[in-house]
Write an enzyme that holds these catalytic residues in place. Structure first.
Site, mmCIF file in Angstrom:
data_model
loop_
_atom_site.group_PDB
_atom_site.id
_atom_site.type_symbol
_atom_site.label_atom_id
_atom_site.label_comp_id
_atom_site.label_asym_id
_atom_site.label_seq_id
_atom_site.Cartn_x
_atom_site.Cartn_y
_atom_site.Cartn_z
ATOM 1 N N HIS A 100 52.351 -5.524 -1.249
ATOM 2 C CA HIS A 100 52.300 -6.838 -1.027
ATOM 3 C C HIS A 100 51.741 -7.282 0.235
ATOM 4 O O HIS A 100 51.199 -8.172 0.629
ATOM 5 C CB HIS A 100 53.366 -7.787 -1.307
ATOM 6 C CG HIS A 100 53.367 -9.056 -1.652
ATOM 7 N ND1 HIS A 100 52.434 -9.385 -2.593
ATOM 8 C CD2 HIS A 100 54.368 -10.138 -1.548
ATOM 9 C CE1 HIS A 100 52.532 -10.789 -2.906
ATOM 10 N NE2 HIS A 100 53.729 -11.058 -2.214
ATOM 11 N N ASN A 122 55.105 -16.886 0.516
ATOM 12 C CA ASN A 122 54.886 -18.219 -0.213
ATOM 13 C C ASN A 122 54.813 -19.466 0.560
ATOM 14 O O ASN A 122 54.458 -20.501 0.060
ATOM 15 C CB ASN A 122 56.279 -18.199 -1.029
ATOM 16 C CG ASN A 122 56.246 -17.282 -1.892
ATOM 17 O OD1 ASN A 122 55.564 -16.429 -2.094
ATOM 18 N ND2 ASN A 122 57.657 -17.091 -2.710
ATOM 19 N N ASP A 140 46.495 -8.974 -1.654
ATOM 20 C CA ASP A 140 46.869 -8.142 -2.703
ATOM 21 C C ASP A 140 46.395 -8.678 -3.817
ATOM 22 O O ASP A 140 46.656 -10.015 -4.278
ATOM 23 C CB ASP A 140 48.334 -7.787 -2.634
ATOM 24 C CG ASP A 140 49.368 -8.523 -2.869
ATOM 25 O OD1 ASP A 140 49.227 -9.419 -2.053
ATOM 26 O OD2 ASP A 140 49.963 -8.658 -3.913
ATOM 27 N N ASN A 198 51.214 -16.329 -4.923
ATOM 28 C CA ASN A 198 52.028 -17.535 -4.451
ATOM 29 C C ASN A 198 51.339 -17.706 -3.048
ATOM 30 O O ASN A 198 51.676 -19.010 -2.498
ATOM 31 C CB ASN A 198 53.369 -17.138 -4.376
ATOM 32 C CG ASN A 198 54.076 -17.171 -5.808
ATOM 33 O OD1 ASN A 198 53.629 -18.037 -6.480
ATOM 34 N ND2 ASN A 198 54.923 -16.566 -5.923
#
Length: 185
Positions: free
Chosen positions: A20, A66, A91, A112
């Protein structure tokens, strides 16, 4: 000309070396390549580099993935940078490991970080550079995969992938999105 290149990821030791955080890895590579120092600033860490007469601000948001849009919007406004000079590096599960894809706009693809950026900027009219992390996980294990560490096999290729993504990001600032797409997609 001024640009904002944002690497998406999550701050903290728990997230270092995870799939991530590949966006962080790319901007960290750019900073290191240009001997730029990171500074802890409002809503993220910033470094500044120059490339072919362009000033490039590198950003690693500290807002967690997020809520990336808050940091992106803040630094666009503060530095008076147009959305057309913004590049988000992230990613992507939908791309095979190692493949990169740069586009001038697009859907969030369930990411997100992009969802929040779209919401904060009022749309999706900004460039994004997706770095493929593959989708080698069982049903229901997506979060564990994305937040998981790279495998030894993946690590063997990771430096080359990060270098290629960093080169594509610099190309975006030097020759524009369309020529960069032709060169790197």
């Amino acid at each position: 000309m001024k640009y904002l290149i944002v690497g998406l990821g999550n701050m903290g030791a728990d997230y270092e070396g995870t799939r991530h955080n590949v966006g962080f890895n790319v901007v960290e590579h750019l900073a290191k390549e240009h001997n730029a120092e990171w500074k802890d600033m409002m809503l993220g860490d910033l470094a500044e580099i120059k490339h072919k007469g362009r000033k490039i601000i590198l950003l690693k948001p500290s807002t967690y993935m997020n809520r990336s849009g808050k940091a992106v919007n803040y630094w666009l406004q503060k530095e008076k940078i147009k959305n057309s000079n913004l590049l988000i590096i992230l990613d992507d599960l939908n791309l095979p490991f190692g493949r990169i894809k740069i586009k001038p706009k697009g859907k969030n693809g369930g990411h997100n970080g992009l969802k929040d950026i779209d919401q904060m900027l009022g749309g999706n009219l900004y460039a994004r550079l997706r770095v493929g992390i593959g989708s080698d996980f069982h049903k229901g294990q997506q979060v564990n995969y994305v937040l998981g560490q790279w495998t030894d096999e993946e690590r063997n290729d990771l430096d080359k992938i990060i270098e290629r993504a960093a080169a594509a990001a610099l190309s975006f600032t030097a020759i524009g999105i369309h020529f960069t797409m032709n060169e790197y997609n």
